[in-house]
Design an enzyme around this catalytic site. Structure first.
Site, PDB file in Angstrom:
ATOM      1  N   LYS A  85      35.955  54.235   9.063  1.00 14.13           N
ATOM      2  CA  LYS A  85      36.672  53.292   9.934  1.00 14.13           C
ATOM      3  C   LYS A  85      35.703  52.670  10.945  1.00 14.13           C
ATOM      4  O   LYS A  85      34.838  53.379  11.498  1.00 14.13           O
ATOM      5  CB  LYS A  85      37.796  54.036  10.662  1.00 14.13           C
ATOM      6  N   SER A 160      46.531  52.198  12.936  1.00 19.75           N
ATOM      7  CA  SER A 160      45.431  51.266  12.983  1.00 19.75           C
ATOM      8  C   SER A 160      44.396  51.468  11.879  1.00 19.75           C
ATOM      9  O   SER A 160      43.600  50.578  11.628  1.00 19.75           O
ATOM     10  CB  SER A 160      44.745  51.377  14.349  1.00 19.75           C
ATOM     11  N   SER A 184      47.792  56.815  13.845  1.00 15.72           N
ATOM     12  CA  SER A 184      47.007  55.885  13.018  1.00 15.72           C
ATOM     13  C   SER A 184      46.348  56.464  11.777  1.00 15.72           C
ATOM     14  O   SER A 184      45.744  55.722  11.011  1.00 15.72           O
ATOM     15  CB  SER A 184      45.927  55.228  13.869  1.00 15.72           C
TER      16      SER A 184
HETATM   17  N1  GLN Z   1      50.353  52.643  16.755  1.00 13.81           N
HETATM   18  C1  GLN Z   1      49.842  53.358  17.877  1.00 13.81           C
HETATM   19  C2  GLN Z   1      49.266  52.395  18.887  1.00 13.81           C
HETATM   20  O1  GLN Z   1      49.269  51.229  18.632  1.00 13.81           O
HETATM   21  C3  GLN Z   1      48.841  54.368  17.432  1.00 13.81           C
HETATM   22  C4  GLN Z   1      47.465  53.845  17.310  1.00 13.81           C
HETATM   23  C5  GLN Z   1      46.496  54.901  16.951  1.00 13.81           C
HETATM   24  O2  GLN Z   1      46.868  56.016  16.596  1.00 13.81           O
HETATM   25  N2  GLN Z   1      45.234  54.553  17.076  1.00 13.81           N
HETATM   26  O3  GLN Z   1      48.817  52.797  19.929  1.00 13.81           O
END
Ligand code: GLN
Length: 486
Positions: A85, A160, A184
Site C-alpha cells: 500500500k 482505504s 481499511s
Molecule cells: N473508513 C475509515 C476512515 O475513513 C477507515 C480508514 C482506515 O481504516 N484507514 O477513516
C-alpha cells in the site's frame, strides 16, 4: 482481460508459489514476470498499482533463485510476489499516500514491514493505490483516481486499502500489505472477496507508515486464503526498536494454528451488530457461517457490547484529531509538493496545503483542529477518549466469556462507484462495524463467507482478544473451510 483471467497466476496460493520456487519448478524471476504481464493486461482497467518497482523486484527474484540453486536456506516468502500500500515507505520509490502533496516524494528508508517481507524472500512488485492518507471507505479519495472492484467493475473495492484488496483479488500479486485505522483492511477484503487481517495494535511495526491516526493505525496482510494471511502475519509480527509502541508479546506459529480446528471454542455474537441497517443477505450469510461453526464443535453465545452505538462518532473525533496533528508536517518545506505561488513563507504553507490536499483530507484537518481547540477539547476530544475506554472494556468483558467474536464487516456489499461520494456522513457510516475494534486495539479479520444474489462477495468479521491472533485465525480458517465462498 479475457485471455489471462483463467491463468493459474490468478489463483496461485502463497504456499504453492513458495514451494514451486524452493523445489526449483518455478523461478522467482519467471513468477514476477508473469505477474507483471498480468498487471499490464488487467490493471489499466482496475488501477490498483500506482507504481511498479520492476528493477528492485527482478534483482530480488534473481537473488532468491540464486540462493535456491546454491542450496542456501530461503525464507518463508521465497519468491512470493507482493504489493505494498502506498502509505508505506519503500526506499527510493515514489511514495504518495494517495495524495498530491507527496507527488514525487522518494523516502530515504524502507518501512520495517517492507524490510521484513524482503528478508523473508518476498518480491515487491510495486506500490498500491489507496484513499488519500488512508482516509476513506471506497478508494475514491485517491488523488490518482479510484480503483475498480475486480469482482464487479462498476463497484468500489472498498477503502482505504482498495488497491491492496483489488490486486490480490485480481491475481496481480499473491499477497499484499494494507493498513487499517478504522476498517481499511477488513472492509476492502470483504468487498473484494479476499482475506484481510488486522493484527492487534502493537503486533506489527508502524515504522515507515505515513501516519494518519497514530493510536489507531495498523499494518496487516491481504491474501487469498487464511493460511496465506497467517504466513504473512508470522513474517510481519514482532517487536521493532524503531517503533516504541510495538509489542514484545510472543509471536505464534500462525500458519500451524489455522490447521488446529475449532472444537470447543466459544464464539460470541454481539447483538448490537445485527440490528437495523444490516443487509438481509449479509445477515443470512453470517448466520450460515455460525451454523457451520456450531457443527464444527463451537458453542455460540450472545454477548453485548453496549457502547457500540458511540463507536463511529468516537472514532471520527479521535482519528481526525490525530490526523490534524500528523498532517501538519506537510508544509512544502520537507516533502513532496511546494506551491509555485510561494511569495512569502505563510503563502507557501497555505498554498501548498491548499493545492496538495484533497477535500476529504481538508475536511478532517478542520474537524480535528476543532475538536482539539481550547474551548472544545473537553467536550469532544477528552469525552471521546473516555468513551474509547468504555468501548475497550466492552470487548475485554465479552472476552471473559468467549474466545472469539463473529460479526458482519460491513452493512452492505460493495456499493457503486460514485454512489456515496456526495455524502461524507453516509460514507462514515460504512465503518459502523469496524471502528469499535480499532478503538479497542483488539485483532480482527475479514473472511469471505458467501455472495449476494448479484454475485458480490460477503465477508464475515472475526474478532480476537488482544494478542490472540492464533484463536482468531483458527476461527477464520474454519469459516473459510465451510466452503461458502461462492
Ligand atoms: N473508513 C475509515 C476512515 O475513513 C477507515 C480508514 C482506515 O481504516 N484507514 O477513516
Amino acid at each position: 482481460m479475457a485471455d489471462v483471467v483463467h491463468s493459474s497466476i490468478e489463483t496461485i496460493s502463497l504456499a504453492e508459489a513458495r514451494a514451486g520456487v524452493v523445489e526449483g519448478r518455478l523461478s522467482a524471476a519467471a513468477l514476477a514476470e508473469e505477474h507483471y504481464k498480468r498487471i499490464a493486461a488487467v490493471d489499466p482497467e482496475i488501477h490498483s498499482f500506482l507504481a511498479l518497482t520492476r528493477g528492485r523486484a527482478m534483482a530480488q527474484a534473481e537473488k532468491v533463485d540464486a540462493a535456491v540453486k546454491a542450496g542456501d536456506a530461503v525464507g518463508a516468502l521465497a519468491g512470493v510476489p507482493v504489493g505494498i500500500k502506498d502509505v508505506l515507505t519503500v526506499k527510493g520509490v515514489v511514495t504518495t499516500a494517495g495524495s498530491k502533496i507527496l507527488e514525487g516524494y522518494r523516502p530515504p528508508y524502507d518501512a520495517t514491514v517492507v524490510r521484513k517481507l524482503e528478508a523473508a524472500g518476498a518480491v515487491v512488485l510495486g506500490k498500491l493505490n489507496c484513499d488519500e492518507f488512508a482516509m476513506g471507505s471506497s478508494n475514491e479519495n485517491s488523488a490518482y483516481g479510484p480503483v475498480k472492484n475486480p469482482r464487479a467493475l462498476d463497484r468500489v473495492p472498498g477503502g482505504s486499502s482498495g488497491g491492496s484488496a483489488a490486486a490480490v483479488a485480481a491475481g496481480l500479486c499473491v499477497a499484499s500489505l494494507g493498513t487499517d485505522t478504522g476498517g481499511s483492511i477488513r472492509q476492502p477484503a470483504a468487498f473484494c472477496g479476499v482475506v484481510g487481517v488486522l493484527p492487534t495494535y502493537g503486533r506489527v511495526s508502524r515504522y515507515g507508515l505515513i501516519a494518519f491516526a497514530s493510536s489507531l493505525d495498523r499494518v496487516g496482510p491481504f491474501a487469498r486464503s487464511v493460511e496465506d494471511a497467517a504466513v504473512m502475519l508470522e513474517v510481519l509480527a514482532g517487536p521493532d526498536e524503531m517503533d516504541a509502541t510495538s509489542s514484545h508479546a510472543a509471536v505464534g506459529g500462525y500458519a500451524a494454528e489455522t490447521k488446529k480446528g475449532v472444537e470447543g471454542l466459544r464464539i460470541g455474537v454481539p447483538e448490537e451488530y445485527f440490528g437495523e441497517g444490516l443487509n438481509a443477505e449479509i445477515r443470512a450469510a453470517i448466520e450460515k457461517a455460525l451454523d457451520g461453526l456450531r457443527a464444527a464443535g463451537c458453542s455460540i453465545h450472545k454477548v453485548s457490547l453496549p457502547h457500540t452505538k458511540y463507536a463511529v462518532p468516537t472514532y471520527y473525533v479521535i482519528a481526525t484529531a490525530e490526523a490534524s496533528s500528523n498532517l501538519s508536517r506537510f508544509d512544502g518545506v520537507r516533502f513532496g509538493l511546494r506551491s509555485e505561488d510561494a511569495g512569502t513563507l505563510a503563502a507557501m504553507f497555505r498554498n501548498t496545503r491548499d493545492e496538495g490536499f484533497g477535500a476529504e483530507v481538508k475536511r478532517r484537518i478542520l474537524l480535528g483542529t476543532y475538536v482539539l481547540s481550547a474551548g472544545y477539547y473537553d467536550a469532544y476530544y477528552r469525552k471521546a477518549q473516555q468513551v474509547r475506554a468504555l468501548l475497550t472494556r466492552d470487548f475485554v468483558q465479552a472476552f471473559e466469556k468467549v474466545d472469539a467474536i463473529v460479526a458482519p464487516v460491513t452493512p452492505t456489499a460493495a456499493f457503486k462507484l460514485g454512489e456515496k461520494t456526495d455524502d461524507p456522513l453516509q460514507m462514515y457510516l460504512e465503518d459502523i462495524y469496524s471502528v469499535a475494534a480499532s478503538l479497542a486495539g483488539i485483532c480482527g479479520m475479514s473472511v469471505p463467507c458467501g455472495k449476494t444474489a448479484d454475485g458480490l462477495p460477503i465477508g464475515v468479521q472475526v474478532l480476537g482478544k488482544h494478542f490472540d491472533e492464533a484463536t482468531m485465525l483458527r476461527v477464520g480458517a474454519a469459516v473459510e473451510g465451510l466452503g461458502n465462498r461462492d
